[in-house]
Scaffold this active site. Structure first.
Site, PDB file in Angstrom:
ATOM      1  N   CYS A 114       0.263   3.552   2.999  1.00 15.09           N
ATOM      2  CA  CYS A 114       0.875   2.998   4.214  1.00 15.09           C
ATOM      3  C   CYS A 114       2.362   3.325   4.263  1.00 15.09           C
ATOM      4  CB  CYS A 114       0.674   1.484   4.272  1.00 15.09           C
ATOM      5  SG  CYS A 114      -1.057   0.954   4.224  1.00 15.09           S
ATOM      6  N   CYS A 139      -4.132   8.353 -17.668  1.00 12.31           N
ATOM      7  CA  CYS A 139      -4.135   6.957 -17.207  1.00 12.31           C
ATOM      8  C   CYS A 139      -3.278   6.068 -18.108  1.00 12.31           C
ATOM      9  CB  CYS A 139      -5.576   6.443 -17.165  1.00 12.31           C
ATOM     10  SG  CYS A 139      -5.732   4.661 -17.004  1.00 12.31           S
ATOM     11  N   CYS A 155      -5.196   3.242 -19.790  1.00 22.13           N
ATOM     12  CA  CYS A 155      -6.018   3.752 -20.894  1.00 22.13           C
ATOM     13  C   CYS A 155      -5.169   3.954 -22.150  1.00 22.13           C
ATOM     14  CB  CYS A 155      -6.673   5.076 -20.505  1.00 22.13           C
ATOM     15  SG  CYS A 155      -7.713   4.992 -19.023  1.00 22.13           S
ATOM     16  N   CYS A 175       0.834  -1.216   0.000  1.00 20.93           N
ATOM     17  CA  CYS A 175       0.000   0.000   0.000  1.00 20.93           C
ATOM     18  C   CYS A 175       0.865   1.261   0.000  1.00 20.93           C
ATOM     19  CB  CYS A 175      -0.927  -0.020   1.213  1.00 20.93           C
ATOM     20  SG  CYS A 175      -1.712   1.575   1.572  1.00 20.93           S
TER      21      CYS A 175
END
Length: 492
Positions: free
Chosen positions: A53, A386, A389, A50
């Protein structure tokens, strides 16, 4: 035996170093002992992969050092300790929960900096509920918290634990807007009501309106969140969860706090008072400078002040375009409550030409192109930045080119950062693909693969008009590309 003990000791030391000297590593073996203490224990449920995190790890360690002796900070890898993560309902990372005497007393939803964490713990060390022993104490408590929503627990028994938990949680997300007290004798609150029973909760809002809770403990938090909302207050990063978790529309005044228009704020306050009793809508203002990205998302970045009604659930917005008088604002809000106004749809201009293999869709042309029930339609919602994308774009171009002779099939794309899809088809990530079979205006999420062959296979199985949809013959170059792709996978 000695060798085994030495190995175990070395492992513990290694783990401790990896976590940081003052952050304890939580496991299923030590968890109950860690959170069962009288002192406060802040547990961070995290995942090693993460990013958020990792970003807060340094602040968490520094906070642990400064809070030594006041609270214990714990790192718990939820991907390893899955049973504990499931027990405490961990849905995302990082999730932080504050424990005392073995119970969760608060879910942390504040900032992830060292200072925010320290402030949270230091506030948690203070009593969250003020005990009012007599009428003078009640009066003093009310005076000290003038302008806030004041909550009283009355001769609490079954609700006692839940009341403490709720008081700590709400105090953290709206410390300047709410205060919690308690009385053992309901007659001390006769100024507000003479019909108060034991084991109930009274709220006296900043406009002196009141409400009483007599339900079950698990329902108290939801009731308090709605009932304690300020009449008209700032929606900020620190208290955002208070509003985003509400399943109700939020009235938002976007403004620069250094250039507030007092007349506009007074007009909003007047309208808010009229809708306080119904609880149908919450009234807030947002710092349009500090939260410029959200202002852009709603579509009001070029106007200050600006007003919108926004539903976090569904990402639906209604923009106000009239004058800022109490009368005009009041009529507009009432029209919204009555369901007489429609959402504002963000849209680029409809393109004059649309003759490329992949058709361009904008907000205003969605119904005409995507929901054309005479055709099978694949629609991609993308973001220009993106990476996934960008990788998909040439595949869709080649797919549309190969199938351009099939007039009943449309391959289309829409820039979802500049255009809004209908609520049921809002992009939840990028790219988002939906398929609309001919004969219906209802679409479904595309759940196939993302190679040209995968798309063609999907059309052959799901399209209403299957004529002409054939798998292209494989060329030698295609086989070479496939071999190269497999080789890449092997390297990875």
């Amino acid at each position: 035996m000695i060798r085994a003990l030495s190995l175990a000791f070395f492992t513990v030391c290694l783990v401790a170093v990896q976590a940081g000297e003052d952050v304890i590593v939580g496991t299923k073996d030590n968890f109950d002992d860690l959170v069962g203490k009288d002192e406060l224990t802040l547990v961070k449920f995290y995942a090693p992969w993460c990013g958020h995190c990792k970003k807060m790890a340094g602040d968490f360690k520094e906070a642990a050092t400064e809070l030594k002796g006041k609270a214990v900070l714990v790192d718990l890898d939820a991907t390893v300790e899955k049973d504990l993560a499931q027990k405490y309902g961990i849905q995302g990372f990082p999730t932080l929960k504050l424990f005392s005497k073995g119970e969760v007393v608060s879910d942390y939803k504040g900032g992830r900096t060292k200072d925010a964490l320290i402030q949270y713990i230091e506030r948690a060390l203070l009593p969250s509920v003020t005990e009012c022993a007599d009428a003078d104490a009640v009066a003093a408590f009310a005076k000290d918290n003038s302008g806030k929503a004041i909550v009283f627990g009355i001769a609490l028994d079954k609700l006692a634990s839940d009341y403490t938990k709720v008081s700590m949680g709400l105090r953290d997300v709206m410390p300047d807007a709410i205060a919690f007290g308690s009385v053992k004798d309901s007659s001390l609150l006769k100024k507000y009501s003479d019909k108060l029973a034991a084991d109930s909760v009274l709220i006296v809002r900043d406009d002196e309106s009141t409400d009483v809770f007599t339900g079950k403990g698990e329902e108290l938090e939801a009731w308090a969140k709605v009932s304690a909302l300020p009449l008209f207050a700032e929606l900020s990063r620190d208290n955002a969860s208070l509003y985003t978790e509400l399943e109700k529309p939020i009235f938002i005044l976007f403004q620069d706090p250094d250039k507030k228009d007092e007349k506009v704020n007074e007009a909003v306050s007047e309208v808010a008072k009229k809708h306080r009793a119904s609880g149908a809508i919450a009234f807030t203002w947002i710092n349009s400078i500090g939260l410029e990205s959200f202002a852009k998302h709603v579509g009001v970045e070029d106007k200050s002040p600006a007003i919108a009604i926004y539903l976090f659930k569904g990402d639906v917005k209604y923009l106000y375009e009239d004058e800022y008088s109490p009368e005009s604002l009041g009529k507009w809000v009432q029209a919204f409550v009555d369901g007489k106004i429609t959402p504002t749809t963000k849209s680029e201009p409809v393109p004059e030409k649309n003759d490329e293999p992949v058709k361009i869709v904008v907000g205003e042309s969605w119904a005409d192109v995507v929901e054309d029930d005479s055709k099978d339609v694949l629609i991609e919602q993308y973001a220009p930045w993106c990476g996934h994308c960008k990788k998909l774009a040439p595949i869709l171009d080649e797919l549309a080119t190969d199938l351009k002779g099939i007039e009943t099939l449309v391959i289309a794309k829409m820039d979802a950062t500049k255009n809004d899809a209908p609520v049921d088809y809002k992009a939840q990530g990028y790219p988002t693909l939906h398929f609309f079979p001919a004969g219906s205006t209802k679409g479904k999420p595309y759940d196939g693969g993302r190679t040209k062959e995968d798309f063609i296979k999907y059309f052959k199985e799901n399209a209403t008009h299957k004529e002409g949809i054939e798998m292209p013959e494989k060329k030698e170059s295609d086989e070479e590309s496939k071999d190269e792709e497999e080789a890449d996978k092997e390297e990875l």
